[in-house]
Design a protein around this motif. Structure first.
Motif, PDB file in Angstrom:
ATOM      1  N   ASN B 105      38.882 -62.185   3.431  1.00 33.02           N
ATOM      2  CA  ASN B 105      39.004 -61.084   4.393  1.00 33.02           C
ATOM      3  C   ASN B 105      40.336 -61.098   5.139  1.00 33.02           C
ATOM      4  OD1 ASN B 105      38.592 -63.301   5.960  1.00 33.02           O
ATOM      5  ND2 ASN B 105      36.953 -62.436   7.196  1.00 33.02           N
ATOM      6  N   ASP B 107      41.830 -62.919   7.352  1.00 35.22           N
ATOM      7  CA  ASP B 107      41.874 -63.065   8.809  1.00 35.22           C
ATOM      8  C   ASP B 107      42.605 -64.334   9.207  1.00 35.22           C
ATOM      9  OD1 ASP B 107      40.086 -64.996   8.065  1.00 35.22           O
ATOM     10  OD2 ASP B 107      38.484 -64.392   9.433  1.00 35.22           O
ATOM     11  N   ALA B 109      42.055 -67.393   8.101  1.00 34.44           N
ATOM     12  CA  ALA B 109      41.281 -68.635   8.017  1.00 34.44           C
ATOM     13  C   ALA B 109      40.325 -68.572   6.832  1.00 34.44           C
ATOM     14  CB  ALA B 109      40.488 -68.845   9.305  1.00 34.44           C
ATOM     15  N   THR B 110      40.120 -69.719   6.236  1.00 37.64           N
ATOM     16  CA  THR B 110      39.102 -69.787   5.191  1.00 37.64           C
ATOM     17  C   THR B 110      37.818 -70.266   5.852  1.00 37.64           C
ATOM     18  OG1 THR B 110      40.702 -70.259   3.464  1.00 37.64           O
ATOM     19  CG2 THR B 110      38.432 -70.927   3.051  1.00 37.64           C
ATOM     20  N   ASP B 111      36.828 -69.410   5.875  1.00 35.00           N
ATOM     21  CA  ASP B 111      35.569 -69.796   6.499  1.00 35.00           C
ATOM     22  C   ASP B 111      34.406 -69.264   5.673  1.00 35.00           C
ATOM     23  OD1 ASP B 111      35.453 -67.085   7.178  1.00 35.00           O
ATOM     24  OD2 ASP B 111      36.473 -67.451   9.079  1.00 35.00           O
ATOM     25  N   ILE B 112      33.227 -69.435   6.204  1.00 37.46           N
ATOM     26  CA  ILE B 112      32.026 -69.083   5.443  1.00 37.46           C
ATOM     27  C   ILE B 112      31.942 -67.573   5.193  1.00 37.46           C
ATOM     28  CG2 ILE B 112      30.509 -68.801   7.436  1.00 37.46           C
ATOM     29  CD1 ILE B 112      29.632 -70.535   4.091  1.00 37.46           C
ATOM     30  N   ILE B 113      32.628 -66.801   6.024  1.00 35.32           N
ATOM     31  CA  ILE B 113      32.627 -65.344   5.797  1.00 35.32           C
ATOM     32  C   ILE B 113      33.263 -65.031   4.446  1.00 35.32           C
ATOM     33  CG2 ILE B 113      33.478 -63.117   6.613  1.00 35.32           C
ATOM     34  CD1 ILE B 113      33.368 -64.136   9.423  1.00 35.32           C
ATOM     35  N   TYR B 116      30.822 -65.743   1.844  1.00 36.06           N
ATOM     36  CA  TYR B 116      29.789 -64.703   1.882  1.00 36.06           C
ATOM     37  C   TYR B 116      30.281 -63.415   1.204  1.00 36.06           C
ATOM     38  CZ  TYR B 116      26.845 -61.028   3.877  1.00 36.06           C
ATOM     39  OH  TYR B 116      26.036 -59.935   4.044  1.00 36.06           O
ATOM     40  N   LEU B 117      31.507 -63.038   1.512  1.00 36.65           N
ATOM     41  CA  LEU B 117      32.058 -61.818   0.910  1.00 36.65           C
ATOM     42  C   LEU B 117      32.194 -61.969  -0.604  1.00 36.65           C
ATOM     43  CD1 LEU B 117      34.717 -60.875   3.616  1.00 36.65           C
ATOM     44  CD2 LEU B 117      32.512 -59.781   3.194  1.00 36.65           C
ATOM     45  N   ALA B 119      30.289 -63.813  -2.433  1.00 36.12           N
ATOM     46  CA  ALA B 119      28.923 -63.724  -2.959  1.00 36.12           C
ATOM     47  C   ALA B 119      28.478 -62.261  -3.049  1.00 36.12           C
ATOM     48  CB  ALA B 119      27.983 -64.514  -2.058  1.00 36.12           C
ATOM     49  N   LYS B 120      28.860 -61.489  -2.025  1.00 41.71           N
ATOM     50  CA  LYS B 120      28.498 -60.064  -2.047  1.00 41.71           C
ATOM     51  C   LYS B 120      29.195 -59.321  -3.185  1.00 41.71           C
ATOM     52  CE  LYS B 120      27.851 -57.351   1.400  1.00 41.71           C
ATOM     53  NZ  LYS B 120      28.028 -56.542   2.625  1.00 41.71           N
ATOM     54  N   ALA B 132      33.440 -72.182   0.180  1.00 43.59           N
ATOM     55  CA  ALA B 132      32.571 -72.706   1.252  1.00 43.59           C
ATOM     56  C   ALA B 132      32.888 -74.169   1.538  1.00 43.59           C
ATOM     57  CB  ALA B 132      31.114 -72.535   0.852  1.00 43.59           C
ATOM     58  N   ALA B 135      35.894 -74.432   3.510  1.00 46.31           N
ATOM     59  CA  ALA B 135      35.652 -74.015   4.895  1.00 46.31           C
ATOM     60  C   ALA B 135      35.102 -75.158   5.750  1.00 46.31           C
ATOM     61  CB  ALA B 135      34.691 -72.831   4.912  1.00 46.31           C
TER      62      ALA B 135
END
Lengths: 129, 142
Positions: B105, B107, B109-113, B116-117, B119-120, B132, B135
């Motif tokens: 995304n 932003d 940072a590499t994070d769980i979002i 998640y994205l 995976a979506k 993940a 992260a």
């Protein structure tokens, strides 16, 4: 009397046996659905493991290097219907020799569209002690 | 075939080609027409005699007219050019922002979002796990 003093001395000087406890990490999104979370917990104890809570059936992601230390970053996402409200997202298995102090902070919590949102976090001892 | 009026006018003004000029010279009728046309054209031009005093006055006015001093403009232009070159040279270098491939995304940072994205979007479990795990890796989070 002498034996009583010896017993007392042994009790005082003997190293305390390690104790174990499981604590729950609870995130509250205030009613909004939560699709992903990531938090950090630090404590003056040894973390032995991480288990899933009610957020997702899979064990959360964490760095294996955090085991046996007092700091861990835990994260998970879910593609199933995201829970909302107060959610027990994970449980931490801890070894300690006293009553450890836990500090938790949210790194990120996201909604179904991947949008960041505010939430609160707390570490809850089972049994409430 | 005689020259028409337009051709005659071109002969008069010197714009006709060689054939038309030759015809105008050799043809009696066309020469007469040309002469008539020339007389007519000259009659239309006003003949105004300007007195010598007026000529002199005009020349004097022209001489007295303020001359445009060009060097201040040239100096200003030089200063502006130097400023422009200086500002361009001293500008902040363009600093492109690079995002990690795992920063889905973007932003910063590499994070769980990001996981998640992915995976979506239907990414492979291997890709999702890699993001993940990055992260939650200790040492990257303070």
């Amino acid at each position: 009397m002498r034996w009583a003093a010896l017993v007392l001395a042994a009790f005082v000087t003997a190293p305390r046996a390690a104790e174990f406890e499981v604590v729950d990490v609870v995130i509250d999104t205030g009613g909004r659905p939560m699709a992903a979370y990531q938090f950090e917990v630090t404590c003056d104890a040894k973390l032995l493991g991480v288990g899933n809570g009610d957020f997702d059936s899979r064990a959360p992601y964490h760095d294996p290097a955090a085991i046996q230390t007092g700091r861990i970053v835990v994260a998970q996402y879910t593609l199933a219907g995201p829970p909302s409200g107060k959610v027990r997202v994970a449980e931490l298995h801890v070894q300690h020799d006293g009553k450890p102090d836990y500090k938790a902070r949210i790194i990120v919590v996201a909604g179904p569209e991947g949008e960041r949102m505010d939430a609160t976090i707390e570490v809850v001892r089972r049994g409430g002690n | 075939m005689h020259l028409n009026l337009l051709q005659l006018e071109m002969v008069r003004t010197g714009e006709a080609d060689a054939d038309e000029r030759a015809h105008a010279d050799s043809c009696e009728a066309c020469r007469a027409q040309l002469k008539s046309l020339t007389g007519f054209a000259e009659a239309l031009v006003p003949r105004v005699m300007v007195p010598a005093s007026v000529d002199a006055r005009v020349l004097e006015l022209v001489k007295r007219a303020p001359r445009i001093v060009w060097w201040p403009f040239a100096a200003a232009a030089s200063v502006m050019l130097a400023l422009g070159v200086g500002l361009y040279a001293a500008r902040e270098p363009y600093a492109p922002v690079y995002y990690a491939k795992s920063d889905v995304n973007r932003d910063g940072a590499t994070d769980i979002i990001d996981a998640y994205l992915l995976a979506k979007q239907g990414a492979s479990q291997e890709q999702i796990d890699a993001v993940a795990k990055k992260a939650v890796r200790l040492g990257e989070k303070s």
